[in-house]
Design a protein around this motif. Structure first.
Motif, PDB file in Angstrom:
ATOM      1  N   GLY A  93       0.806  -1.220   0.000  1.00  0.00           N
ATOM      2  CA  GLY A  93       0.000   0.000   0.000  1.00  0.00           C
ATOM      3  C   GLY A  93       0.840   1.272   0.000  1.00  0.00           C
ATOM      4  N   ALA A  94       2.180   1.140   0.052  1.00  0.00           N
ATOM      5  CA  ALA A  94       3.043   2.329   0.110  1.00  0.00           C
ATOM      6  C   ALA A  94       3.467   2.776  -1.288  1.00  0.00           C
ATOM      7  CB  ALA A  94       4.292   2.021   0.941  1.00  0.00           C
ATOM      8  N   VAL A  95       3.848   4.072  -1.376  1.00  0.00           N
ATOM      9  CA  VAL A  95       4.448   4.578  -2.614  1.00  0.00           C
ATOM     10  C   VAL A  95       5.924   4.172  -2.622  1.00  0.00           C
ATOM     11  CG1 VAL A  95       5.010   6.655  -3.919  1.00  0.00           C
ATOM     12  CG2 VAL A  95       2.839   6.504  -2.674  1.00  0.00           C
ATOM     13  N   TYR A  96       6.565   4.353  -1.486  1.00  0.00           N
ATOM     14  CA  TYR A  96       7.917   3.802  -1.317  1.00  0.00           C
ATOM     15  C   TYR A  96       8.194   3.531   0.160  1.00  0.00           C
ATOM     16  CZ  TYR A  96       9.522   8.566  -0.094  1.00  0.00           C
ATOM     17  OH  TYR A  96       9.693   9.795   0.502  1.00  0.00           O
ATOM     18  N   SER A  97       9.196   2.684   0.398  1.00  0.00           N
ATOM     19  CA  SER A  97       9.538   2.273   1.759  1.00  0.00           C
ATOM     20  C   SER A  97      11.025   2.454   2.021  1.00  0.00           C
ATOM     21  CB  SER A  97       9.211   0.789   1.967  1.00  0.00           C
ATOM     22  OG  SER A  97       7.827   0.564   1.893  1.00  0.00           O
ATOM     23  N   ILE A  98      11.321   3.020   3.194  1.00  0.00           N
ATOM     24  CA  ILE A  98      12.715   3.161   3.627  1.00  0.00           C
ATOM     25  C   ILE A  98      12.933   2.215   4.807  1.00  0.00           C
ATOM     26  CG2 ILE A  98      14.475   4.792   4.452  1.00  0.00           C
ATOM     27  CD1 ILE A  98      13.185   5.661   1.822  1.00  0.00           C
ATOM     28  N   ALA A  99      14.061   1.527   4.800  1.00  0.00           N
ATOM     29  CA  ALA A  99      14.280   0.543   5.868  1.00  0.00           C
ATOM     30  C   ALA A  99      15.633   0.723   6.531  1.00  0.00           C
ATOM     31  CB  ALA A  99      14.162  -0.857   5.293  1.00  0.00           C
ATOM     32  N   PHE A 100      15.669   0.396   7.810  1.00  0.00           N
ATOM     33  CA  PHE A 100      16.911   0.385   8.593  1.00  0.00           C
ATOM     34  C   PHE A 100      17.349  -1.074   8.706  1.00  0.00           C
ATOM     35  CE2 PHE A 100      16.955   4.693  10.530  1.00  0.00           C
ATOM     36  CZ  PHE A 100      15.706   5.136  10.117  1.00  0.00           C
ATOM     37  N   ASP A 101      18.376  -1.456   7.963  1.00  0.00           N
ATOM     38  CA  ASP A 101      18.893  -2.825   8.049  1.00  0.00           C
ATOM     39  C   ASP A 101      20.139  -2.829   8.926  1.00  0.00           C
ATOM     40  OD1 ASP A 101      16.932  -3.978   6.515  1.00  0.00           O
ATOM     41  OD2 ASP A 101      18.153  -4.235   4.713  1.00  0.00           O
ATOM     42  N   SER A 102      20.073  -3.516  10.056  1.00  0.00           N
ATOM     43  CA  SER A 102      21.261  -3.587  10.917  1.00  0.00           C
ATOM     44  C   SER A 102      22.014  -4.877  10.615  1.00  0.00           C
ATOM     45  CB  SER A 102      20.861  -3.507  12.385  1.00  0.00           C
ATOM     46  OG  SER A 102      20.177  -4.685  12.767  1.00  0.00           O
ATOM     47  N   TRP A 103      23.317  -4.854  10.842  1.00  0.00           N
ATOM     48  CA  TRP A 103      24.108  -6.057  10.537  1.00  0.00           C
ATOM     49  C   TRP A 103      23.950  -7.087  11.646  1.00  0.00           C
ATOM     50  CZ3 TRP A 103      27.919  -7.759  13.845  1.00  0.00           C
ATOM     51  CH2 TRP A 103      28.460  -6.813  14.734  1.00  0.00           C
ATOM     52  N   ASN A 104      24.207  -8.334  11.277  1.00  0.00           N
ATOM     53  CA  ASN A 104      24.091  -9.433  12.234  1.00  0.00           C
ATOM     54  C   ASN A 104      25.314 -10.341  12.044  1.00  0.00           C
ATOM     55  OD1 ASN A 104      21.943 -10.190  14.145  1.00  0.00           O
ATOM     56  ND2 ASN A 104      22.100 -12.168  13.116  1.00  0.00           N
ATOM     57  N   PRO A 105      25.808 -10.949  13.131  1.00  0.00           N
ATOM     58  CA  PRO A 105      27.042 -11.745  13.009  1.00  0.00           C
ATOM     59  C   PRO A 105      26.959 -12.912  12.030  1.00  0.00           C
ATOM     60  CG  PRO A 105      26.526 -11.314  15.307  1.00  0.00           C
ATOM     61  CD  PRO A 105      25.358 -10.823  14.513  1.00  0.00           C
ATOM     62  N   ASP A 106      25.760 -13.402  11.724  1.00  0.00           N
ATOM     63  CA  ASP A 106      25.644 -14.515  10.781  1.00  0.00           C
ATOM     64  C   ASP A 106      25.505 -14.048   9.339  1.00  0.00           C
ATOM     65  OD1 ASP A 106      23.155 -13.425  10.840  1.00  0.00           O
ATOM     66  OD2 ASP A 106      22.087 -15.248  11.388  1.00  0.00           O
ATOM     67  N   GLY A 107      25.633 -12.743   9.110  1.00  0.00           N
ATOM     68  CA  GLY A 107      25.597 -12.239   7.745  1.00  0.00           C
ATOM     69  C   GLY A 107      24.207 -11.834   7.278  1.00  0.00           C
ATOM     70  N   LYS A 108      23.177 -12.299   7.986  1.00  0.00           N
ATOM     71  CA  LYS A 108      21.819 -11.869   7.599  1.00  0.00           C
ATOM     72  C   LYS A 108      21.623 -10.449   8.091  1.00  0.00           C
ATOM     73  CE  LYS A 108      19.569 -16.362   7.943  1.00  0.00           C
ATOM     74  NZ  LYS A 108      18.490 -17.108   8.564  1.00  0.00           N
ATOM     75  N   VAL A 109      20.793  -9.665   7.395  1.00  0.00           N
ATOM     76  CA  VAL A 109      20.502  -8.344   7.951  1.00  0.00           C
ATOM     77  C   VAL A 109      19.199  -8.412   8.742  1.00  0.00           C
ATOM     78  CG1 VAL A 109      21.839  -6.901   6.374  1.00  0.00           C
ATOM     79  CG2 VAL A 109      19.514  -7.607   5.737  1.00  0.00           C
ATOM     80  N   ASN A 110      19.097  -7.505   9.685  1.00  0.00           N
ATOM     81  CA  ASN A 110      17.966  -7.448  10.601  1.00  0.00           C
ATOM     82  C   ASN A 110      17.269  -6.099  10.408  1.00  0.00           C
ATOM     83  OD1 ASN A 110      16.282  -7.294  12.853  1.00  0.00           O
ATOM     84  ND2 ASN A 110      17.958  -7.225  14.347  1.00  0.00           N
ATOM     85  N   GLN A 111      16.120  -6.120   9.770  1.00  0.00           N
ATOM     86  CA  GLN A 111      15.387  -4.865   9.529  1.00  0.00           C
ATOM     87  C   GLN A 111      14.735  -4.428  10.838  1.00  0.00           C
ATOM     88  OE1 GLN A 111      12.385  -4.449   6.137  1.00  0.00           O
ATOM     89  NE2 GLN A 111      11.063  -4.258   7.931  1.00  0.00           N
ATOM     90  N   VAL A 112      15.318  -3.406  11.459  1.00  0.00           N
ATOM     91  CA  VAL A 112      14.833  -3.012  12.784  1.00  0.00           C
ATOM     92  C   VAL A 112      13.722  -1.973  12.730  1.00  0.00           C
ATOM     93  CG1 VAL A 112      16.896  -3.644  14.097  1.00  0.00           C
ATOM     94  CG2 VAL A 112      16.769  -1.392  13.023  1.00  0.00           C
ATOM     95  N   ALA A 113      13.630  -1.246  11.615  1.00  0.00           N
ATOM     96  CA  ALA A 113      12.595  -0.215  11.515  1.00  0.00           C
ATOM     97  C   ALA A 113      12.353   0.123  10.054  1.00  0.00           C
ATOM     98  CB  ALA A 113      13.021   1.040  12.271  1.00  0.00           C
ATOM     99  N   THR A 114      11.175   0.698   9.794  1.00  0.00           N
ATOM    100  CA  THR A 114      10.859   1.124   8.422  1.00  0.00           C
ATOM    101  C   THR A 114      10.033   2.407   8.457  1.00  0.00           C
ATOM    102  OG1 THR A 114       9.030  -0.448   8.567  1.00  0.00           O
ATOM    103  CG2 THR A 114      10.872  -1.076   7.162  1.00  0.00           C
ATOM    104  N   VAL A 115      10.159   3.189   7.384  1.00  0.00           N
ATOM    105  CA  VAL A 115       9.363   4.405   7.213  1.00  0.00           C
ATOM    106  C   VAL A 115       8.726   4.313   5.828  1.00  0.00           C
ATOM    107  CG1 VAL A 115       9.450   6.926   7.017  1.00  0.00           C
ATOM    108  CG2 VAL A 115      10.956   5.741   8.659  1.00  0.00           C
ATOM    109  N   HIS A 116       7.400   4.410   5.780  1.00  0.00           N
ATOM    110  CA  HIS A 116       6.706   4.239   4.502  1.00  0.00           C
ATOM    111  C   HIS A 116       5.967   5.511   4.112  1.00  0.00           C
ATOM    112  CE1 HIS A 116       7.458  -0.020   5.240  1.00  0.00           C
ATOM    113  NE2 HIS A 116       6.820   0.078   6.388  1.00  0.00           N
ATOM    114  N   ASN A 117       6.191   5.959   2.908  1.00  0.00           N
ATOM    115  CA  ASN A 117       5.407   7.064   2.385  1.00  0.00           C
ATOM    116  C   ASN A 117       4.203   6.458   1.662  1.00  0.00           C
ATOM    117  OD1 ASN A 117       4.302   9.250   1.046  1.00  0.00           O
ATOM    118  ND2 ASN A 117       6.293  10.235   0.751  1.00  0.00           N
ATOM    119  N   LEU A 118       3.028   6.732   2.185  1.00  0.00           N
ATOM    120  CA  LEU A 118       1.816   6.082   1.654  1.00  0.00           C
ATOM    121  C   LEU A 118       1.144   6.908   0.564  1.00  0.00           C
ATOM    122  CD1 LEU A 118       0.230   4.954   5.065  1.00  0.00           C
ATOM    123  CD2 LEU A 118       1.709   3.610   3.561  1.00  0.00           C
ATOM    124  N   GLY A 119       1.657   8.113   0.327  1.00  0.00           N
ATOM    125  CA  GLY A 119       1.006   8.981  -0.659  1.00  0.00           C
ATOM    126  C   GLY A 119      -0.463   9.157  -0.298  1.00  0.00           C
TER     127      GLY A 119
END
Ligand code: PR8
Length: 482
Positions: free
Chosen positions: A211-237
């Motif tokens: 439902g968003a026009v675009y999404s911004i995400a905070f990807d934090s690093w993790n010791p196993d190489g996977k990223v951990n999306q801790v937060a997001t900001v969505h412009n819904l227009g």
């Protein structure tokens, strides 16, 4: 105090992350994953405490920037839930539903919030009449419920999600853009205060919020190489304002639909990031602002001098507890060495030892948890020294985490290089042409998915798309993700 929790983990954060993390959750009293409903966690005293501290830090910033705390219901009707076409498509397989039968046997179904747009926005419609009602900025810290189809993981991917959600409505697209920057700034500040480093990414269109026009995400690093999306900001227009008919009278008398944003901050994922980024093979390493115990005082008792040492320790305790969450660990059934292990596991930022020598020299011995460095200071200088140490600890955690993030990002010019980076538990930075086909090919061949392009800085490709060899449009980050 009891002597529980003396056992130390024998696992290694970088080589054996999953086992290290799971063991730490229990031993450091963060969470217990043995509750019989999958994806539902029990938060133990330290986990619950740290999340509560994070909540306060975030909410203070939200309220200072004009977000009003409100509390909305847990449920809505199927009709309200289904109004925005993309949104319902995105969440339809993930919602929990309450089925209720009345005496006549007719059924009523209520949808439990997987997020609160469909619950808040019918109310926004009632509240917003004119430009004088805008901007509207509300937030709430609640649990939302998603029947996650990906494998659940404690804290990282749960089905009962503790978060803060912010929702705003604005007069113009430029006001909405300004709000995107404010939300990013608030989340960045909180993460900075916790020493968590992250990459700020604009998600590709195929991965934006439903439902968003675009999404911004905070990807934090993790010791196993996977990223951990801790937060997001969505412009819904105006996607939701049209669906929920949220319109207002403009200054010139005409009517228009509001421009909206929603943003979310995942408390359990931020807790996971604190554990994963700062912890070490001895246990938790907590930023002082969230540590349940910030200072532990351990008296080293020698025969004949017990009372003297305890008096000295109590005097220090009385002084420090005025300002810091301090514990005097005077348990008699375990040795000082066992207490050291225990408090290292718990991540207490500063340990103070006092024995006859300290008394004689009117000194105090301090050990900082992050570097395990021992420092001596005079008894008179103690408060000032503790203050300095706490500041130095968070600064060190932040710098160390940022250094690690920089180290983990690997520039890759080919699919092979990108695969190698992902296999080595890194994040690959590559050039991409922007096509879905190449995104698919990259995911299948490399193993990591396209997480997006940088939002905070402009990066320009200096080679062709790694998948098709055609000219690249953008630089994107590839990683495996939770
Ligand atoms: C929104 N609507 O919903 P979002 N386990 C742990 N944390 C999670 C999980 C999960 N299964 N799912 C999401 N999160 C918008 C913004 C209102 C708020 C956390 O956005 O779907 C993640 O940190 O992107 C995620 O970034 C955040 O919730 C917001 O979820």
């Amino acid at each position: 105090m009891t002597s529980e929790g003396q056992q130390v983990t024998s696992l290694h954060k970088f080589s054996n992350f999953t086992e290290w993390f799971d063991q730490l959750l229990l031993e450091a009293r963060i969470a217990d994953n043995r509750f019989p409903v999958k994806g539902f966690l029990v938060y133990l005293e330290n986990g619950a405490y740290i999340m509560e501290r994070i909540r306060r830090i975030l909410e203070e910033k939200l309220e200072r920037t004009g977000h009003k705390l409100m509390l909305f219901p847990l449920v809505t009707t199927e009709e309200f839930f289904s109004r925005e076409a993309e949104h319902i498509k995105g969440f339809s397989t993930e919602v929990f539903v309450i089925e209720q039968k009345d005496e006549k046997g007719s059924e009523r179904r209520l949808v439990i919030r997987p997020t609160s747009e469909t619950i808040m926005y019918p109310m926004f419609k009632l509240w917003i009449r004119s430009h004088a009602d805008l901007p509207l900025k509300v937030h709430q810290s609640v649990n939302v419920y998603r029947y996650e189809t990906k494998a659940t993981r404690p804290l990282y991917r749960v089905r009962e999600i503790p978060w803060n959600e912010g929702h705003t409505a604005h007069e113009s697209p430029s006001d909405a853009e300004r709000q995107v920057r404010e939300a990013i700034e608030i989340y960045s500040q909180v993460l900075r205060e916790l020493g968590i480093s992250f990459i700020l990414l604009k998600r590709p269109d195929f991965d934006k919020f439903a439902g968003a026009v675009y999404s911004i995400a905070f990807d934090s690093w993790n010791p196993d190489g996977k990223v951990n999306q801790v937060a997001t900001v969505h412009n819904l227009g105006r996607n939701f304002s049209k669906a929920y008919d949220i319109s207002f009278e403009k200054k010139d008398g005409s009517r228009g639909y509001v421009y909206q944003l929603c943003y979310g901050f995942g408390y359990s994922r931020v807790l996971a990031a604190i554990i994963a980024q700062h912890g070490d093979d001895r246990g938790l390493v907590l930023p002082p602002v969230v540590a349940p115990t910030q200072i532990v005082i351990i008296p080293i008792l020698f025969k004949g001098q017990e009372k003297e040492v305890l008096d000295y320790a109590e005097n220090i305790f009385a002084e420090l507890r005025e300002k810091w969450r301090t514990v005097l660990d005077d348990r008699e059934d375990i040795t000082p060495g066992e207490k050291f292990y225990y408090w290292e596991m718990m991540g207490a930022p500063v340990r103070i030892e006092v024995g006859p020598r300290e008394i004689l020299e009117e000194k105090v011995t301090l050990t900082r948890r992050d570097t395990l460095e021992r420092i001596q200071c005079s008894r008179l200088n103690l408060s000032r020294e503790v203050e300095r140490l706490m500041e130095s600890i968070i600064q060190n955690l932040r710098e160390k985490s940022e250094r690690m993030l920089r180290k983990l990002i690997i520039d890759a010019g080919t699919m092979e290089e990108a695969s190698k980076a992902i296999d080595n538990k890194c994040i690959a930075r590559v050039a991409w042409c922007g096509s879905i086909e190449c995104a698919q090919k990259i995911k299948e061949t490399v193993g990591g998915e396209i997480r997006g392009e940088r939002y905070d800085i402009a990066e320009h490709p200096n080679g062709p798309c790694i998948a098709c060899g055609n000219s690249a449009k953008t630089v994107v980050y590839l990683a495996r993700a939770y």
